[in-house]
Design an enzyme around this catalytic site. Structure first.
Site, PDB file in Angstrom:
ATOM      1  N   ASN A   7       0.563  -1.265   0.003  1.00 35.78           N
ATOM      2  CA  ASN A   7       0.415  -0.310  -0.071  1.00 35.78           C
ATOM      3  C   ASN A   7       0.423   1.122  -0.104  1.00 35.78           C
ATOM      4  O   ASN A   7       1.837   1.912   0.899  1.00 35.78           O
ATOM      5  CB  ASN A   7      -0.545  -0.445   1.148  1.00 35.78           C
ATOM      6  CG  ASN A   7      -2.320   1.596   1.293  1.00 35.78           C
ATOM      7  OD1 ASN A   7      -1.980   2.196   0.867  1.00 35.78           O
ATOM      8  ND2 ASN A   7      -3.226   0.874   1.544  1.00 35.78           N
ATOM      9  N   ASP A   9      -0.201   4.345  -0.472  1.00 33.62           N
ATOM     10  CA  ASP A   9      -0.815   5.553   0.860  1.00 33.62           C
ATOM     11  C   ASP A   9      -0.571   6.558   1.018  1.00 33.62           C
ATOM     12  O   ASP A   9      -0.137   7.408   0.800  1.00 33.62           O
ATOM     13  CB  ASP A   9      -1.880   5.065   1.490  1.00 33.62           C
ATOM     14  CG  ASP A   9      -3.098   4.268   0.511  1.00 33.62           C
ATOM     15  OD1 ASP A   9      -3.372   4.480   0.006  1.00 33.62           O
ATOM     16  OD2 ASP A   9      -3.945   4.337   1.589  1.00 33.62           O
ATOM     17  N   HIS A  10       0.603   6.613   2.201  1.00 31.06           N
ATOM     18  CA  HIS A  10       1.704   7.439   2.863  1.00 31.06           C
ATOM     19  C   HIS A  10       2.601   8.032   1.949  1.00 31.06           C
ATOM     20  O   HIS A  10       3.022   8.653   3.117  1.00 31.06           O
ATOM     21  CB  HIS A  10       1.843   6.597   4.126  1.00 31.06           C
ATOM     22  CG  HIS A  10       0.364   6.081   5.136  1.00 31.06           C
ATOM     23  ND1 HIS A  10      -0.170   6.741   5.716  1.00 31.06           N
ATOM     24  CD2 HIS A  10       0.299   4.841   5.206  1.00 31.06           C
ATOM     25  CE1 HIS A  10      -0.866   6.564   6.424  1.00 31.06           C
ATOM     26  NE2 HIS A  10      -1.022   5.092   6.290  1.00 31.06           N
ATOM     27  N   ARG A  18       3.132  18.461   2.486  1.00 28.57           N
ATOM     28  CA  ARG A  18       3.779  20.390   1.431  1.00 28.57           C
ATOM     29  C   ARG A  18       2.372  20.056   0.471  1.00 28.57           C
ATOM     30  O   ARG A  18       3.426  21.675  -0.260  1.00 28.57           O
ATOM     31  CB  ARG A  18       5.151  20.371   1.348  1.00 28.57           C
ATOM     32  CG  ARG A  18       6.488  19.876   2.561  1.00 28.57           C
ATOM     33  CD  ARG A  18       5.622  21.740   2.961  1.00 28.57           C
ATOM     34  NE  ARG A  18       7.022  21.696   4.151  1.00 28.57           N
ATOM     35  CZ  ARG A  18       7.772  22.185   4.065  1.00 28.57           C
ATOM     36  NH1 ARG A  18       8.873  22.039   3.341  1.00 28.57           N
ATOM     37  NH2 ARG A  18       8.498  21.524   5.222  1.00 28.57           N
ATOM     38  N   HIS A  43      -5.914   3.513  -1.071  1.00 27.78           N
ATOM     39  CA  HIS A  43      -7.233   3.299  -0.771  1.00 27.78           C
ATOM     40  C   HIS A  43      -7.176   5.347  -1.484  1.00 27.78           C
ATOM     41  O   HIS A  43      -6.413   6.158  -0.887  1.00 27.78           O
ATOM     42  CB  HIS A  43      -7.255   3.978   0.469  1.00 27.78           C
ATOM     43  CG  HIS A  43      -8.080   3.775   1.030  1.00 27.78           C
ATOM     44  ND1 HIS A  43      -8.702   3.841   2.815  1.00 27.78           N
ATOM     45  CD2 HIS A  43      -9.580   4.083   1.047  1.00 27.78           C
ATOM     46  CE1 HIS A  43      -9.257   4.280   3.228  1.00 27.78           C
ATOM     47  NE2 HIS A  43     -10.713   4.393   1.987  1.00 27.78           N
ATOM     48  N   ARG A  45      -9.627   8.066  -0.721  1.00 27.27           N
ATOM     49  CA  ARG A  45     -10.570   8.765   0.270  1.00 27.27           C
ATOM     50  C   ARG A  45     -11.073   9.174  -0.192  1.00 27.27           C
ATOM     51  O   ARG A  45     -10.843  10.166  -0.820  1.00 27.27           O
ATOM     52  CB  ARG A  45      -9.458   8.597   1.862  1.00 27.27           C
ATOM     53  CG  ARG A  45      -8.923   7.972   2.884  1.00 27.27           C
ATOM     54  CD  ARG A  45      -8.583   8.324   3.847  1.00 27.27           C
ATOM     55  NE  ARG A  45      -9.496   8.956   4.482  1.00 27.27           N
ATOM     56  CZ  ARG A  45      -9.866   8.115   5.935  1.00 27.27           C
ATOM     57  NH1 ARG A  45      -9.378   7.128   6.419  1.00 27.27           N
ATOM     58  NH2 ARG A  45     -11.079   7.847   6.203  1.00 27.27           N
ATOM     59  N   ARG A  49      -7.090  12.760   1.472  1.00 26.82           N
ATOM     60  CA  ARG A  49      -6.452  13.165   2.029  1.00 26.82           C
ATOM     61  C   ARG A  49      -4.723  12.506   2.170  1.00 26.82           C
ATOM     62  O   ARG A  49      -3.450  13.456   2.055  1.00 26.82           O
ATOM     63  CB  ARG A  49      -6.518  13.011   3.718  1.00 26.82           C
ATOM     64  CG  ARG A  49      -6.650  11.388   3.673  1.00 26.82           C
ATOM     65  CD  ARG A  49      -6.589  10.912   5.298  1.00 26.82           C
ATOM     66  NE  ARG A  49      -7.839  11.118   6.371  1.00 26.82           N
ATOM     67  CZ  ARG A  49      -8.086  11.023   7.338  1.00 26.82           C
ATOM     68  NH1 ARG A  49      -7.715  10.248   7.612  1.00 26.82           N
ATOM     69  NH2 ARG A  49      -8.651  11.178   7.460  1.00 26.82           N
ATOM     70  N   HIS A  50      -4.738  12.042   1.140  1.00 30.99           N
ATOM     71  CA  HIS A  50      -3.120  11.653   0.312  1.00 30.99           C
ATOM     72  C   HIS A  50      -3.437  10.602  -1.326  1.00 30.99           C
ATOM     73  O   HIS A  50      -2.672  12.063  -1.568  1.00 30.99           O
ATOM     74  CB  HIS A  50      -2.746  10.022   1.425  1.00 30.99           C
ATOM     75  CG  HIS A  50      -3.569   9.539   2.133  1.00 30.99           C
ATOM     76  ND1 HIS A  50      -4.644   8.501   1.000  1.00 30.99           N
ATOM     77  CD2 HIS A  50      -3.716   8.485   2.598  1.00 30.99           C
ATOM     78  CE1 HIS A  50      -5.538   7.167   2.003  1.00 30.99           C
ATOM     79  NE2 HIS A  50      -4.609   7.609   3.389  1.00 30.99           N
ATOM     80  N   GLU A  70      -8.546   0.692  -2.653  1.00 30.78           N
ATOM     81  CA  GLU A  70      -9.560   0.498  -1.357  1.00 30.78           C
ATOM     82  C   GLU A  70     -10.260   1.444  -1.577  1.00 30.78           C
ATOM     83  O   GLU A  70     -10.021   3.004  -2.386  1.00 30.78           O
ATOM     84  CB  GLU A  70      -8.806   0.593   0.418  1.00 30.78           C
ATOM     85  CG  GLU A  70      -7.981  -0.111  -0.487  1.00 30.78           C
ATOM     86  CD  GLU A  70      -6.904  -0.613   1.519  1.00 30.78           C
ATOM     87  OE1 GLU A  70      -6.593  -1.567   1.448  1.00 30.78           O
ATOM     88  OE2 GLU A  70      -7.069   0.684   1.846  1.00 30.78           O
ATOM     89  N   THR A 101      -7.811   3.967   9.031  1.00 31.53           N
ATOM     90  CA  THR A 101      -9.221   2.610   8.908  1.00 31.53           C
ATOM     91  C   THR A 101      -9.421   1.930  10.682  1.00 31.53           C
ATOM     92  O   THR A 101      -7.967   1.016  10.551  1.00 31.53           O
ATOM     93  CB  THR A 101      -8.935   1.693   7.934  1.00 31.53           C
ATOM     94  OG1 THR A 101      -9.416   2.321   7.103  1.00 31.53           O
ATOM     95  CG2 THR A 101     -10.688   0.860   7.715  1.00 31.53           C
ATOM     96  N   GLU A 151     -11.089  -9.869   3.287  1.00 28.13           N
ATOM     97  CA  GLU A 151      -9.726  -8.755   4.145  1.00 28.13           C
ATOM     98  C   GLU A 151     -10.062  -8.909   5.202  1.00 28.13           C
ATOM     99  O   GLU A 151     -10.840  -8.047   5.364  1.00 28.13           O
ATOM    100  CB  GLU A 151      -9.160  -7.527   3.408  1.00 28.13           C
ATOM    101  CG  GLU A 151      -7.727  -7.382   3.714  1.00 28.13           C
ATOM    102  CD  GLU A 151      -6.888  -5.684   3.350  1.00 28.13           C
ATOM    103  OE1 GLU A 151      -6.343  -5.485   3.698  1.00 28.13           O
ATOM    104  OE2 GLU A 151      -7.683  -5.858   1.356  1.00 28.13           O
ATOM    105  N   HIS A 190      -3.863  -5.083   8.194  1.00 32.23           N
ATOM    106  CA  HIS A 190      -3.795  -3.731   8.908  1.00 32.23           C
ATOM    107  C   HIS A 190      -2.798  -3.382  10.494  1.00 32.23           C
ATOM    108  O   HIS A 190      -2.938  -5.063  10.858  1.00 32.23           O
ATOM    109  CB  HIS A 190      -5.723  -3.325   9.317  1.00 32.23           C
ATOM    110  CG  HIS A 190      -5.139  -1.961  10.170  1.00 32.23           C
ATOM    111  ND1 HIS A 190      -5.842  -0.951   8.803  1.00 32.23           N
ATOM    112  CD2 HIS A 190      -5.470  -1.353  11.047  1.00 32.23           C
ATOM    113  CE1 HIS A 190      -5.744  -0.050   9.441  1.00 32.23           C
ATOM    114  NE2 HIS A 190      -5.709   0.370  10.912  1.00 32.23           N
ATOM    115  N   GLY A 191      -2.289  -3.337  10.247  1.00 34.66           N
ATOM    116  CA  GLY A 191      -1.404  -2.838  10.982  1.00 34.66           C
ATOM    117  C   GLY A 191       0.329  -3.479  11.567  1.00 34.66           C
ATOM    118  O   GLY A 191       0.943  -3.434  12.481  1.00 34.66           O
ATOM    119  N   GLY A 212       1.721  -1.534   4.456  1.00 32.53           N
ATOM    120  CA  GLY A 212       1.731  -0.567   3.404  1.00 32.53           C
ATOM    121  C   GLY A 212       2.133   0.911   4.496  1.00 32.53           C
ATOM    122  O   GLY A 212       3.463   1.416   4.049  1.00 32.53           O
TER     123      GLY A 212
END
Length: 236
Positions: A7, A9-10, A18, A43, A45, A49-50, A70, A101, A151, A190-191, A212
C-alpha cells in the site's frame, strides 16, 4: 504461500504535507514492484487526504502486477471504479475524523447496500473484496453479498501483546478457515509490520497481505526497494 500487496498511500501523505510534487506514489509503486511486490494497493479516500484521483489513474496505466483500489461504498467511488476498472476494489468503512481505518465493515447491517455495490462492480468485471473484522457473522454476510473475496482486519492482533496477541491470532485463524470454507478468497491486513507479520503470513489459505505504513516508514530510512525486500523475506 501468502503474497505481498504494498500500500503506497503514505508516500502520498508525505507529499500532501507540503502539497508538493514529490515523493510520487507512482514512482514508489514502480520501485515496490521491482523489489518483488505482488500487487499495489491504494486508498482513494473521500477527503482526498493522501492519494488523489490522478494518482490512481496513472497507477492503473503503470502497475504491472495488479492494482487493488480501496474505497468507501459510495455512489461517487463506485462510479470512479467502474470508469477506472482496477483489478480489484476493496470496500472499506471510512470516517472523516479517523487517522486510519479503525475496523471492518458492518456487512450485517449494510448487506443490502453492499450487495448492490458488489453487483455493479462485478458486472463490470471488477473483483470485489470486503474489509471485515475476523467475525463469523460478518464473513457469512460477506458471502451473501456476492463478493469474491474478503480482507480480514488484523488491527486488533497487531495492537495486542502477550497472551492477548495469541488469542487474536486464534481469531484470525478461525476467520480465515471459515471464509475459505465458504469459497471466498482471503486477504488480510492492517497494522502488520516487521515484528508481527510472520505468524499471519504462515496461516493457511491467506492469498495476500496488504501492508503499507510499516513499509513506507522503513523506506524513509533505507529506501523503498530494501523495505519491500525485507518484508517479502518475512512473508515468505
Amino acid at each position: 504461500m501468502a503474497t505481498l500487496g504494498v500500500n503506497i498511500d503514505h508516500i502520498a501523505t508525505v507529499r500532501e504535507a507540503r502539497k508538493a510534487a514529490s515523493p510520487d506514489p507512482v514512482e514508489a509503486a514502480v520501485l515496490a514492484e521491482l523489489a518483488g511486490a505482488n500487487g499495489i494497493t491504494c486508498h482513494l479516500r473521500e477527503d482526498r487526504r493522501h492519494i488523489q484521483d490522478r494518482d490512481v489513474r496513472i497507477l492503473k496505466k503503470t502497475v504491472k502486477s495488479h492494482l487493488n483500489l480501496e474505497m468507501a461504498c459510495t455512489t461517487e467511488m463506485i462510479q470512479f471504479a467502474v470508469d477506472l476498472l482496477p483489478f480489484m476494489t476493496t470496500l472499506v468503512p471510512e470516517r472523516r475524523a479517523e487517522l486510519t481505518t479503525e475496523g471492518g465493515l458492518d456487512v450485517v447491517a449494510a448487506e443490502r447496500e453492499l450487495s448492490g455495490a458488489v453487483e455493479t462492480l462485478q458486472r463490470n468485471n471488477v473483483r470485489v473484496s470486503l474489509f471485515i473484522d475476523p467475525d463469523l457473522k460478518q464473513i457469512k454476510a460477506a458471502k451473501r453479498t456476492g463478493a469474491s473475496a474478503v480482507e480480514i482486519h488484523t488491527g486488533q492482533y497487531a495492537n495486542a501483546s502477550g497472551d492477548r496477541r495469541k488469542e487474536e491470532l486464534y481469531r484470525l485463524t478461525d476467520a480465515v478457515i471459515a471464509a475459505n470454507k465458504l469459497g471466498l478468497l482471503v486477504n488480510a491486513g492492517h497494522g502488520l509490520d516487521y515484528n508481527n507479520v510472520e505468524a499471519v503470513a504462515a496461516l493457511e489459505h491467506i492469498e495476500e497481505l496488504n501492508i503499507g505504513f510499516s513499509i513506507v516508514a522503513r523506506a524513509c530510512l533505507v529506501g523503498m526497494e530494501r523495505a519491500v525486500r525485507d518484508m517479502l523475506a518475512l512473508v515468505r
